[in-house]
Design an enzyme around this catalytic site. Sequence first.
Site, PDB file in Angstrom:
ATOM      1  N   ASP A   1       0.834  -1.190   0.000  1.00  0.00           N
ATOM      2  CA  ASP A   1       0.000   0.000   0.000  1.00  0.00           C
ATOM      3  C   ASP A   1       0.878   1.252   0.000  1.00  0.00           C
ATOM      4  O   ASP A   1       1.728   1.399  -0.873  1.00  0.00           O
ATOM      5  CB  ASP A   1      -0.956  -0.071   1.206  1.00  0.00           C
ATOM      6  CG  ASP A   1      -2.048   0.969   1.209  1.00  0.00           C
ATOM      7  OD1 ASP A   1      -3.076   0.758   0.550  1.00  0.00           O
ATOM      8  OD2 ASP A   1      -1.865   1.997   1.897  1.00  0.00           O
TER       9      ASP A   1
ATOM     10  N   HIS B   1      -7.125  -6.961   0.016  1.00  0.00           N
ATOM     11  CA  HIS B   1      -6.062  -5.955   0.002  1.00  0.00           C
ATOM     12  C   HIS B   1      -4.923  -6.251   0.978  1.00  0.00           C
ATOM     13  O   HIS B   1      -3.755  -5.983   0.683  1.00  0.00           O
ATOM     14  CB  HIS B   1      -6.675  -4.589   0.317  1.00  0.00           C
ATOM     15  CG  HIS B   1      -5.699  -3.457   0.351  1.00  0.00           C
ATOM     16  ND1 HIS B   1      -4.909  -3.111  -0.722  1.00  0.00           N
ATOM     17  CD2 HIS B   1      -5.384  -2.581   1.347  1.00  0.00           C
ATOM     18  CE1 HIS B   1      -4.155  -2.071  -0.405  1.00  0.00           C
ATOM     19  NE2 HIS B   1      -4.423  -1.725   0.837  1.00  0.00           N
TER      20      HIS B   1
END
Length: 291
Positions: free
Chosen positions: A102, A268
């Site tokens: 991320d 994610h």
Amino acid sequence: MTTPPAPVSIAAECDGIRIAAQMRGSGPAVLLLHGYPETKAMWDAVAGALAADHTVVAADLRGYGDSDKPRDASYAKRDMARDQVALMRGLGHDRFAVIGHDRGGRVGHRLALDHPEAVTALAVLDIVPTLHMFENVDRAMATAYFHWFFLARADGMPEALIGADRETWLRSRFTGRRHDGDALPDAFDEYLRCFDLDTVYASGADYRAAASVDLDHDRVDRSAGRVVTAPTLALWGAHSYVGRNFDVLSTWEPYAPGIAGRAIDADHYLAEEAPEPTASALRSFLAEVGA
């Protein structure tokens, strides 16, 4: 996974900003960089596996975790990357692999561009390049990544609204973004401890930089033909927005020629949802490239 070696807390300064980290293991050095709204704690399971044959340093980015969170500092990825180079050099590691998830993947990407002499290998988890994202915005992207545009507001609104109920906002970042259901990550209490008002401000500055100065730096690199020269791996969640909406390797290829990678059965948060396959893929990559 085997029982991981206990980490040792460490810290270093870059331009007066203290960067907090944990170190474990021995062997070639690997730097782990977390995402939003997490801290170095996101890596606990993966770091333990990597430490079987590497010196693993899991660091908090400036503005996050136990690192300093100055309100008058730059949160350009160039400066955040320089923090991490100073940390690793202070530990005696002039060359090291970088693994980022991320936001940490975006710092890692910039680090590999600005400090190619330091980076033996780069792995980016569940992202495609920032410049590509902003230059290809559609309704699906703006909906899934609405926080990019909300946090980038410079009018104080994000800080006021998030600051009024930090826990609810923090929970919202995980709800609906985990393939294993809406269970909170094991490290949630640690994330909440660190998600103070200074982090709320600093993380907003991080996103504002991503929507402005970081794009300037990326466009200069593109014009100059600068790309990542280190061996590069991309891992992404098979069920994540990135995994469902991008041909990840083709998207990365102009930025990191020869990139390899694959999907992980997760959404994610790969390192927390699927630590064993994530660690296995990373260990195989590091061994293959000799990092």
